[in-house]
Design a protein around this motif. Structure first.
Motif, mmCIF file in Angstrom:
data_model
loop_
_atom_site.group_PDB
_atom_site.id
_atom_site.type_symbol
_atom_site.label_atom_id
_atom_site.label_comp_id
_atom_site.label_asym_id
_atom_site.label_seq_id
_atom_site.Cartn_x
_atom_site.Cartn_y
_atom_site.Cartn_z
ATOM 1 N N GLY A 53 -3.004 9.281 1.842
ATOM 2 C CA GLY A 53 -2.791 9.129 0.563
ATOM 3 C C GLY A 53 -4.103 8.988 -0.194
ATOM 4 N N PHE A 54 -4.068 8.331 -1.562
ATOM 5 C CA PHE A 54 -4.925 7.972 -2.754
ATOM 6 C C PHE A 54 -5.853 9.307 -2.434
ATOM 7 C CE2 PHE A 54 -3.848 4.152 -0.618
ATOM 8 C CZ PHE A 54 -3.455 3.183 -1.843
ATOM 9 N N GLN A 55 -5.508 10.558 -2.791
ATOM 10 C CA GLN A 55 -5.993 11.543 -2.837
ATOM 11 C C GLN A 55 -7.073 12.082 -3.775
ATOM 12 O OE1 GLN A 55 -5.334 14.063 -0.106
ATOM 13 N NE2 GLN A 55 -4.698 11.859 0.594
ATOM 14 N N ASN A 56 -6.724 11.159 -4.808
ATOM 15 C CA ASN A 56 -7.741 11.262 -6.275
ATOM 16 C C ASN A 56 -8.679 9.948 -6.386
ATOM 17 O OD1 ASN A 56 -7.364 14.077 -7.182
ATOM 18 N ND2 ASN A 56 -5.536 13.580 -7.452
ATOM 19 N N LEU A 57 -8.387 9.018 -5.653
ATOM 20 C CA LEU A 57 -9.082 7.830 -5.949
ATOM 21 C C LEU A 57 -10.701 8.062 -5.627
ATOM 22 C CD1 LEU A 57 -8.185 5.003 -6.489
ATOM 23 C CD2 LEU A 57 -8.767 4.365 -3.807
ATOM 24 N N LYS A 58 -11.289 7.429 -6.707
ATOM 25 C CA LYS A 58 -12.859 7.692 -6.892
ATOM 26 C C LYS A 58 -13.535 6.164 -6.916
ATOM 27 C CE LYS A 58 -13.134 11.964 -9.176
ATOM 28 N NZ LYS A 58 -11.733 12.479 -8.797
ATOM 29 N N ILE A 92 0.781 -1.070 0.175
ATOM 30 C CA ILE A 92 -0.024 -0.066 -0.100
ATOM 31 C C ILE A 92 1.007 1.284 0.075
ATOM 32 C CG2 ILE A 92 -1.549 1.504 1.208
ATOM 33 C CD1 ILE A 92 -2.660 -1.343 0.013
ATOM 34 N N LEU A 93 1.940 1.261 0.754
ATOM 35 C CA LEU A 93 2.967 2.498 0.686
ATOM 36 C C LEU A 93 3.415 2.687 -0.680
ATOM 37 C CD1 LEU A 93 4.769 1.394 3.972
ATOM 38 C CD2 LEU A 93 2.830 2.887 4.021
ATOM 39 N N SER A 94 3.534 1.726 -1.543
ATOM 40 C CA SER A 94 4.144 2.258 -2.700
ATOM 41 C C SER A 94 3.266 2.862 -3.735
ATOM 42 C CB SER A 94 4.833 0.813 -3.535
ATOM 43 O OG SER A 94 5.613 0.301 -2.727
ATOM 44 N N ILE A 95 1.894 2.723 -3.437
ATOM 45 C CA ILE A 95 0.950 3.253 -4.511
ATOM 46 C C ILE A 95 0.118 4.240 -3.748
ATOM 47 C CG2 ILE A 95 0.742 1.021 -5.790
ATOM 48 C CD1 ILE A 95 -1.763 0.276 -4.211
ATOM 49 N N GLN A 96 0.157 4.514 -2.585
ATOM 50 C CA GLN A 96 -0.780 5.515 -1.974
ATOM 51 C C GLN A 96 -0.354 6.980 -2.189
ATOM 52 O OE1 GLN A 96 -0.299 4.882 2.187
ATOM 53 N NE2 GLN A 96 1.426 5.901 2.288
ATOM 54 N N THR A 97 0.712 7.050 -2.761
ATOM 55 C CA THR A 97 0.912 8.754 -3.190
ATOM 56 C C THR A 97 0.990 8.820 -4.686
ATOM 57 O OG1 THR A 97 3.551 7.906 -3.340
ATOM 58 C CG2 THR A 97 2.817 8.811 -1.239
ATOM 59 N N LEU A 98 0.636 7.842 -5.206
ATOM 60 C CA LEU A 98 0.559 8.052 -6.885
ATOM 61 C C LEU A 98 -0.708 9.197 -7.330
ATOM 62 C CD1 LEU A 98 0.402 4.421 -8.383
ATOM 63 C CD2 LEU A 98 2.158 5.958 -8.222
ATOM 64 N N PRO A 99 -0.099 10.433 -7.766
ATOM 65 C CA PRO A 99 -1.130 11.521 -7.898
ATOM 66 C C PRO A 99 -2.350 11.480 -8.485
ATOM 67 C CG PRO A 99 0.870 11.856 -9.007
ATOM 68 C CD PRO A 99 1.066 10.586 -8.453
ATOM 69 N N ARG A 100 -2.516 10.638 -9.550
ATOM 70 C CA ARG A 100 -3.558 10.565 -10.423
ATOM 71 C C ARG A 100 -4.356 9.538 -10.418
ATOM 72 N NH1 ARG A 100 -1.713 12.616 -16.187
ATOM 73 N NH2 ARG A 100 -3.983 12.820 -16.572
ATOM 74 N N LEU A 101 -3.987 8.575 -9.500
ATOM 75 C CA LEU A 101 -4.795 7.171 -9.303
ATOM 76 C C LEU A 101 -6.205 7.571 -8.950
ATOM 77 C CD1 LEU A 101 -4.212 4.262 -9.723
ATOM 78 C CD2 LEU A 101 -4.058 3.981 -7.241
ATOM 79 N N MET A 126 -8.185 8.680 1.041
ATOM 80 C CA MET A 126 -9.115 8.523 -0.049
ATOM 81 C C MET A 126 -10.581 9.400 0.250
ATOM 82 S SD MET A 126 -10.080 4.361 0.033
ATOM 83 C CE MET A 126 -8.142 3.932 -0.207
ATOM 84 N N PHE A 127 -10.295 10.561 0.397
ATOM 85 C CA PHE A 127 -11.692 11.257 0.967
ATOM 86 C C PHE A 127 -12.479 11.590 -0.327
ATOM 87 C CE2 PHE A 127 -8.044 14.472 0.489
ATOM 88 C CZ PHE A 127 -8.330 15.269 -0.637
#
Length: 923
Positions: free
Chosen positions: A821-826, A793-802, A846-847
């Motif tokens: 993280g997961f700031q743009n996850l929908k 999870i740590l390796s992917i949580q900062t991906l900016p456009r995921l 993931m808000f």
């Protein structure tokens, strides 16, 4: 309508004459003569249309239509000559050198033949041109050149909206309240409010009602309503505005108004408005250029002035007009609102007439055809008010296409739609009309449309821009202009599927038939008559929408054949379709392709998706112009040996589902690849193939690939696969599936990842690849059978456009924790996690999440901890989960109900002996 026919005639010829085949054919002299004469003819026809060819007199209209019909037929004739000659050129050039001397006489004969045919066409062009000049100089023709009536008539209709009774309007209360609130807001600066919608959607009616409302009249000191024509003159717009302001103020209009120039008019407006709170409505704005010219005359002061504009174009509505400016998109009428509007027009005295004469069922069907478009509903209702018998109503319903194009009472609907169509640039006209091939309400996929347009050469070349990107811009433009509607968006915010409004479809199809451009063979067509029409009028593009027989197609000059029939019948293709460029048989019942297919030299697009076809012809490699081959979900398991010779191939789509016993892992079946397939250097899409040694080693030669999907990948492929992929710099979609669940994917050495937008990996990952954190453009990540631990999870949580994350049996631990993280996850999918007992989503992670899917995680007995913090979550899907989890949120008194009460849609999917079902847990 006339400008469209000019485009389809002379504009098409000029486009065809730029073709490389003609330029290399040794007929330059004939081409140059054509171009010079055609440019003169084009100027003449456009000038005639501008000054009166739009139909001021019957004589002028018929004469004009005769000219443009003749030039259109010439355009089609030249295209056919060109295609035929291209066949001969290719045949000669593809011969081995030793055989060229033998074929040279045939080639020279073909060259001589094309020169003769073009010479005859030149004579015809000269004849038409001479006729134009002769009639143009005649006194009768000059007298007929009066100002066009149609545009002025439409403007008058628009301005009549100012006098509509409020009692006659339906469905405007909510938008009216919202827009008035914006106009009366306290901001002191000038604000522009744009109202946007398709022609006939009620923009003008709504704006007129607001403009006349007492609350608006009390709030502003000065008012002006100006209807903008497509060919407006800015000085005339200013004069109209001044007259409106002076009239509303009951002030004498300046006597010198018509002698003032641009500068004096601007000065007079600024002087008058400088200290006033004014409102101006600009009705039917077509371009942003108007604002650039007019804004200087509308002071941006401190009094809270407002400008309201109506437009059909989203580009105009979205223009940056200044701080506080906004747009309002018109929504079409809901079913009950549409019925009320129609009833008010069709049964003005009493609705009882509708019921006693058994008219309501057919009346509601008519309303349904209008799909909430107010202008169509009101116009159709008024027309039907004079019809008293059920038989009359049924006749109108069955001939609605004819009524729209011939009934004078529906003239306003037709004219307003034509205004939008005629405003399209020539390339967009062709693309738009091509959409009328598909059945009414058909879901047209973006990629399918783009590839078919490219096959037909509708996409104009732009230096430095890929044809796909140009075609994509065409689609966007048609949506912005409200000519097409987006009905499906992908999770990444891109339109995926489109439809055409019923009324627009009817009119577009009628134009297509008139231009001999598109035609359909459907349940409304009468067998022999329909075939006879196709034979006599020679439409270039045909869609079969009913049972297809050999007699369905008699025309030999077809460029498109599309089958959209749900009937499961035997289907045959004729050997006479040599000029065909696009053959789309998706979801048809065809099971065997005829051998004559390989003679269709011009074929660029072949769609066999969802058919029963099991193999391609052995000489398939003769289709040297083929650009797209789609065998998705067909029965084709391998490609013919000569496929590597199709050097122009750009899209190779062979995805198939596995419905067999081993489908749990190998749920996708690859197609067996042919030797040398890697020599297809122009290939952009390669989906979906078995990973074989020769392909893996040479994959790097296919540097244009943007989409790669490989199945049956083995561990020993790792190094060669990474080496090859590292040579391809444009990969946007990468999918790799190992040969079985325990076979590791050895992809640690992959470094060319910057361009990847979508990544799917099915197979064991012994460790998280170090390059995961470099996927800065990644929007979708799918992991299946990865056997990862929590540190993944740590390796992917900062991906900016995921935006979309899918975990499918990819995680081995009992606790899945999203700490940050997961700031743009929908979208988040958690599927088949055997060991999972708990999911934790900490506050702040993931808000933006909108959809959460939990499937086949039987050990999970609680909804994710922290789900109450996901305030944007719209959907929660629980699929084959434990009863304990469901019971904890079922009903108001359940233990965890309070944690999910903010989610609008909660669905529980389950199986019983009677099948699969779902229930809503939202209420």
């Amino acid at each position: 309508m006339a400008s469209a026919t000019v485009d389809f005639g002379i504009g098409r010829i000029l486009s065809v004459l730029e073709n490389e085949t003609l330029l290399l054919s040794g007929v330059h002299g004939e081409i140059d003569k054509m171009k010079k004469e055609l440019l003169i003819m084009k100027s003449f026809l456009e000038d005639t249309h501008k000054h009166g060819g739009n139909g001021s007199t019957t004589t002028t209209t018929q004469l004009f239509q005769t000219f443009v019909a003749n030039t259109r037929d010439l355009a089609y004739q030249i295209e056919d000559i060109l295609d035929e000659f291209g066949y001969h050129i290719h045949g000669y050039r593809s011969c081995a050198k030793i055989w060229r001397a033998f074929h040279f006489p045939r080639y020279m004969w073909a060259r001589h033949s094309i020169a003769q045919k073009l010479g005859m066409v030149n004579v015809m062009i000269q004849s038409i041109s001479d006729s134009m000049k002769r009639y143009y100089h005649s006194e009768n023709y000059q007298a007929a050149l009066l100002p066009p009536g149609d545009a002025k008539w439409v403007n008058n209709i628009s301005e009549s909206s100012l006098f509509f009774s409020e009692n006659s309007l339906v469905g405007i209360d909510a938008p009216k309240g919202k827009l008035i609130g914006r106009l009366l807001s306290p901001e002191p600066q000038r604000i522009v409010v744009a109202v946007v919608g398709m022609g006939g959607s009620g923009k003008t009616t709504l704006s007129a009602n607001i403009f006349q409302s007492q609350s608006v009249r009390r709030h502003f000191e000065s008012y002006a309503w100006v209807t903008i024509s497509k060919s407006y003159v800015i000085e005339d717009v200013f004069r109209t505005m001044i007259k409106e302001f002076y009239k509303e103020a009951d002030t004498q209009i300046p006597a010198e108004l018509y002698s003032l120039g641009y500068r004096e008019l601007v000065e007079k407006l600024v002087e008058y408005l400088q200290s006033k709170r004014y409102i101006v409505v600009l009705d039917d704005v077509w371009t942003t250029g108007l604002w650039r010219e007019i804004s200087i005359a509308l002071p941006d002061g401190i009094y809270g002035s407002r400008v309201m504009m109506t437009t059909r174009d989203m580009n105009v509505a979205s223009f940056p007009y200044g701080i506080g400016s906004t747009k309002h998109e018109i929504e079409l009428l809901k079913e009950d609102e549409a019925w009320v509007l129609f009833s008010n027009k069709a049964f003005p005295a009493s609705l009882e007439q509708c019921r006693t004469q058994n008219l309501e069922p057919i009346a509601r069907k008519l309303v349904e055809r209008c799909q909430g478009l107010p202008l169509a509903i009101a116009s159709l209702g008024s027309m039907m008010s004079t019809k008293k018998f059920e038989s009359e109503w049924k006749k109108v319903y069955s001939t609605l296409n004819w009524e729209l194009n011939n009934n004078h009472e529906l003239k306003i609907v037709r004219s307003i739609m034509f205004l939008s169509f005629n405003d399209l640039p020539y390339p967009l006209k062709r693309c738009f009309l091509y959409c009328s091939l598909f059945p009414v309400n058909y879901r047209m996929k973006r990629k399918r449309l783009i590839r078919m347009w490219m096959a037909q050469r509708f996409v104009e070349p732009i230096r430095g821009v890929k044809a796909e990107e140009v075609a994509d811009s065409y689609l966007n433009e048609l949506v912005y202009r409200n000519m097409l509607q987006v009905i499906l968006w992908n999770p990444f915010g891109r339109p995926k599927a489109f439809k055409m409004h019923d009324v627009i479809w009817e009119i577009a199809l009628s134009v297509s038939k008139l231009e001999r451009f598109c035609d359909v063979y459907n349940d409304d067509s009468d067998g022999d008559d329909a075939a006879e029409t196709m034979e006599n009028y020679g439409s270039r593009h045909l869609c079969i929408q009913k049972e297809m027989t050999p007699d369905s197609i008699r025309a030999t000059n077809l460029h498109s054949l599309l089958v959209c029939s749900s009937a499961k019948h035997k289907m045959e293709l004729l050997p006479s379709l040599n000029l065909l460029r696009a053959l789309d048989l998706e979801d048809s019942s065809i099971s065997k392709l005829p051998d004559c297919l390989v003679t269709m030299f011009n074929l660029k697009y072949l769609n066999l998706s969802k058919t029963q076809v099991k193999e391609l012809p052995k000489n398939f490699h003769k289709l040297v112009n083929l650009e797209t081959l789609n065998t998705k979900h067909s029965k084709i398991e391998e490609l013919p040996l000569g496929m590597w010779k199709l050097k122009k191939l750009r899209y190779l789509i062979t995805f198939r589902r596995n419905d067999g016993h081993d489908s749990n892992w190998n749920y996708v079946l690859g197609t067996r690849v042919v030797p040398k397939i890697w020599q297809l250097k122009d290939l952009q899409v390669m989906d979906c193939f078995n990973a074989e040694d020769e392909l893996i080693k040479n994959l790097g030669c296919m540097t244009q690939l943007t989409r790669i999907s490989l199945v049956m990948v083995r561990r020993e492929h790792g190094r060669d696969l990474c080496d090859s992929l590292n040579k391809i710099k444009r990969i946007r979609f990468l999918s790799l599936t190992s040969i079985d669940e325990e076979e590791p994917l050895e992809i640690d050495d992959l470094i060319a990842t910057a361009s990847i937008e979508k990544l799917f990996l099915a197979g064991k990952l012994e460790r998280v690849p170090s390059w995961f954190n470099t996927l800065q453009n990644l929007t979708y990540l799918g992991l299946r059978g990865s056997q990862l631990q929590e540190n993944a999870i740590l390796s992917i949580q900062t991906l900016p456009r995921l935006v979309w994350l899918s975990f499918y049996n990819a995680y081995m631990g009992p606790r899945l924790r999203f700490a940050q993280g997961f700031q743009n996850l929908k979208i988040l999918e958690i599927v088949q996690m055997k060991h999972l007992t708990e999911v934790v989503i900490e506050d702040g992670a993931m808000f933006e999440l909108q959809k959460l899917y939990v499937r086949a995680c039987r050990g999970l007995e609680y909804v994710p901890r922290g789900i109450e913090n996901l305030i944007n979550l719209q959907e929660l899907h629980l699929i084959h989960v434990s009863n304990q989890l469901v019971e904890r949120i079922r009903g108001e008194g359940s233990v965890d109900r309070s944690r999910v009460k903010h989610i609008p849609a909660i669905k529980h999917y389950f199986r019983t002996d009677n099948g699969s079902f779902y229930v809503s847990l939202s209420s």
